[in-house]
Write a protein that holds these residues in place. Sequence first.
Motif, PDB file in Angstrom:
ATOM      1  N   PRO A 105      34.559  48.725  23.935  1.00  0.00           N
ATOM      2  CA  PRO A 105      33.895  49.214  25.152  1.00  0.00           C
ATOM      3  C   PRO A 105      32.719  48.361  25.605  1.00  0.00           C
ATOM      4  N   ASP A 106      32.217  47.471  24.746  1.00  0.00           N
ATOM      5  CA  ASP A 106      31.050  46.672  25.107  1.00  0.00           C
ATOM      6  C   ASP A 106      31.412  45.381  25.835  1.00  0.00           C
ATOM      7  N   VAL A 107      32.690  45.096  25.974  1.00  0.00           N
ATOM      8  CA  VAL A 107      33.116  43.880  26.666  1.00  0.00           C
ATOM      9  C   VAL A 107      33.070  44.115  28.170  1.00  0.00           C
ATOM     10  N   ASP A 108      32.452  43.194  28.869  1.00  0.00           N
ATOM     11  CA  ASP A 108      32.370  43.258  30.338  1.00  0.00           C
ATOM     12  C   ASP A 108      33.601  42.539  30.905  1.00  0.00           C
ATOM     13  N   ILE A 109      34.522  43.307  31.492  1.00  0.00           N
ATOM     14  CA  ILE A 109      35.809  42.759  31.917  1.00  0.00           C
ATOM     15  C   ILE A 109      35.863  42.612  33.433  1.00  0.00           C
ATOM     16  N   LYS A 110      36.311  41.443  33.863  1.00  0.00           N
ATOM     17  CA  LYS A 110      36.539  41.183  35.286  1.00  0.00           C
ATOM     18  C   LYS A 110      38.001  40.771  35.448  1.00  0.00           C
ATOM     19  N   VAL A 111      38.719  41.496  36.288  1.00  0.00           N
ATOM     20  CA  VAL A 111      40.147  41.218  36.502  1.00  0.00           C
ATOM     21  C   VAL A 111      40.352  40.727  37.930  1.00  0.00           C
ATOM     22  N   LEU A 112      40.958  39.567  38.039  1.00  0.00           N
ATOM     23  CA  LEU A 112      41.311  38.996  39.334  1.00  0.00           C
ATOM     24  C   LEU A 112      42.829  38.974  39.443  1.00  0.00           C
ATOM     25  N   THR A 113      43.387  39.625  40.451  1.00  0.00           N
ATOM     26  CA  THR A 113      44.831  39.598  40.638  1.00  0.00           C
ATOM     27  C   THR A 113      45.172  38.634  41.772  1.00  0.00           C
ATOM     28  N   GLY A 114      46.356  38.049  41.691  1.00  0.00           N
ATOM     29  CA  GLY A 114      46.760  37.112  42.721  1.00  0.00           C
ATOM     30  C   GLY A 114      48.084  36.462  42.388  1.00  0.00           C
ATOM     31  N   HIS A 115      48.484  35.516  43.209  1.00  0.00           N
ATOM     32  CA  HIS A 115      49.717  34.783  42.970  1.00  0.00           C
ATOM     33  C   HIS A 115      49.498  33.779  41.836  1.00  0.00           C
ATOM     34  N   SER A 116      50.532  33.545  41.069  1.00  0.00           N
ATOM     35  CA  SER A 116      50.412  32.717  39.870  1.00  0.00           C
ATOM     36  C   SER A 116      49.875  31.321  40.158  1.00  0.00           C
ATOM     37  N   THR A 117      50.279  30.722  41.280  1.00  0.00           N
ATOM     38  CA  THR A 117      49.811  29.376  41.624  1.00  0.00           C
ATOM     39  C   THR A 117      48.292  29.348  41.773  1.00  0.00           C
ATOM     40  N   ASN A 118      47.738  30.358  42.432  1.00  0.00           N
ATOM     41  CA  ASN A 118      46.284  30.420  42.619  1.00  0.00           C
ATOM     42  C   ASN A 118      45.557  30.660  41.298  1.00  0.00           C
ATOM     43  N   LEU A 119      46.135  31.509  40.450  1.00  0.00           N
ATOM     44  CA  LEU A 119      45.513  31.792  39.152  1.00  0.00           C
ATOM     45  C   LEU A 119      45.522  30.554  38.265  1.00  0.00           C
ATOM     46  N   TYR A 120      46.604  29.807  38.329  1.00  0.00           N
ATOM     47  CA  TYR A 120      46.708  28.560  37.557  1.00  0.00           C
ATOM     48  C   TYR A 120      45.594  27.596  37.973  1.00  0.00           C
ATOM     49  N   SER A 121      45.347  27.516  39.263  1.00  0.00           N
ATOM     50  CA  SER A 121      44.294  26.644  39.776  1.00  0.00           C
ATOM     51  C   SER A 121      42.920  27.109  39.308  1.00  0.00           C
ATOM     52  N   LYS A 122      42.684  28.412  39.321  1.00  0.00           N
ATOM     53  CA  LYS A 122      41.388  28.946  38.894  1.00  0.00           C
ATOM     54  C   LYS A 122      41.154  28.729  37.400  1.00  0.00           C
ATOM     55  N   LEU A 123      42.210  28.849  36.605  1.00  0.00           N
ATOM     56  CA  LEU A 123      42.076  28.579  35.175  1.00  0.00           C
ATOM     57  C   LEU A 123      41.751  27.110  34.942  1.00  0.00           C
ATOM     58  N   SER A 124      42.402  26.240  35.672  1.00  0.00           N
ATOM     59  CA  SER A 124      42.155  24.802  35.549  1.00  0.00           C
ATOM     60  C   SER A 124      40.714  24.452  35.901  1.00  0.00           C
ATOM     61  N   ASN A 125      40.132  25.232  36.844  1.00  0.00           N
ATOM     62  CA  ASN A 125      38.762  24.968  37.297  1.00  0.00           C
ATOM     63  C   ASN A 125      37.709  25.785  36.544  1.00  0.00           C
ATOM     64  N   ASN A 126      38.123  26.410  35.420  1.00  0.00           N
ATOM     65  CA  ASN A 126      37.192  27.189  34.580  1.00  0.00           C
ATOM     66  C   ASN A 126      36.599  28.396  35.291  1.00  0.00           C
ATOM     67  N   GLU A 127      37.290  28.932  36.293  1.00  0.00           N
ATOM     68  CA  GLU A 127      36.801  30.117  36.987  1.00  0.00           C
ATOM     69  C   GLU A 127      37.206  31.405  36.273  1.00  0.00           C
ATOM     70  N   ILE A 128      38.197  31.332  35.396  1.00  0.00           N
ATOM     71  CA  ILE A 128      38.630  32.469  34.586  1.00  0.00           C
ATOM     72  C   ILE A 128      38.883  31.980  33.160  1.00  0.00           C
ATOM     73  N   ASN A 129      38.865  32.913  32.188  1.00  0.00           N
ATOM     74  CA  ASN A 129      39.101  32.570  30.777  1.00  0.00           C
ATOM     75  C   ASN A 129      40.586  32.518  30.450  1.00  0.00           C
ATOM     76  N   ILE A 130      41.331  33.436  31.059  1.00  0.00           N
ATOM     77  CA  ILE A 130      42.740  33.641  30.726  1.00  0.00           C
ATOM     78  C   ILE A 130      43.532  33.832  32.022  1.00  0.00           C
ATOM     79  N   ALA A 131      44.748  33.325  32.035  1.00  0.00           N
ATOM     80  CA  ALA A 131      45.631  33.570  33.181  1.00  0.00           C
ATOM     81  C   ALA A 131      46.966  34.102  32.676  1.00  0.00           C
TER      82      ALA A 131
END
Length: 281
Positions: free
Chosen positions: A118-144
Amino acid sequence: MDENDIEIFRTLIKEKNVTRASEKLFVTQSSVTKRIQRMENELGCTLFIRTKKGIIPTPVAEKILSDLCNVQDILKKVKNYTLSSEGIIAGTLDIGVSINFARYSLPKILKNYMTKYPDVDIKVLTGHSTNLYSKLSNNEINIAIIRGDFYWEEGSILLSEEPVCFVASKDPQNTPINSLPNISRNTDPSLEKSLKIWCEENNIGRSNSTLYINDISTCLEMVKNGIGWALLPEVCLKNFDGYIKPLYLKDGTALTRKTYVLYKNDYYDLPQVKLFIDSLL
């Protein structure tokens, strides 16, 4: 300067508007302005130019963005390591999740994870896989968590592989499929190529589709109401009681849809990241 200052700085760079940035960060506009002014005083330079239409990042701001993002990542890691050494699973978890996985699979997984940690601060971003792949590559998210095949040199785990199916409200029997309306939708290039081959092998034209829909749930509802047929992954068919037939090419190859979890190796060392990935398996 701290993590919050850097987060405000990053958000302003992206939004280029104090009002939108403050809304996204859930802070007041005056707080955003004061923090940026403090950063400018501390660094001895102007970071943003104020205009009637918004704000413009200066060349200095754009140049230091990457370095400040790296500093923010390091600060997060230091904080997470400190907490984990005390036996506390906390810190932040930024997840990018494909729309279909978020809709059909994520809620149960996330509920179990949040109950345990319960102490983990979670942020969930939903979207199309291509966009998520780009965000992971740019260090904007931890996991895709993405659907389809993407080239990735770091952490990659196959979560599932499901059949892609021909779906209709009822068995078309001897009715030529070409005489029935096709409901098409967006998908990634690799799957679209396979679907095109299947259509060609079965003498089915998809160019004259009656409907073209972007959302998979809406597409399925159209099928349920007998408007036409569609080619859909099994993940969305659990409560569908119409006609379902898995697709195969003439050489016997099954058409499938893969779901992967991708991550940067450095982030896997963070306890909250590793434990979330473990919860997916």
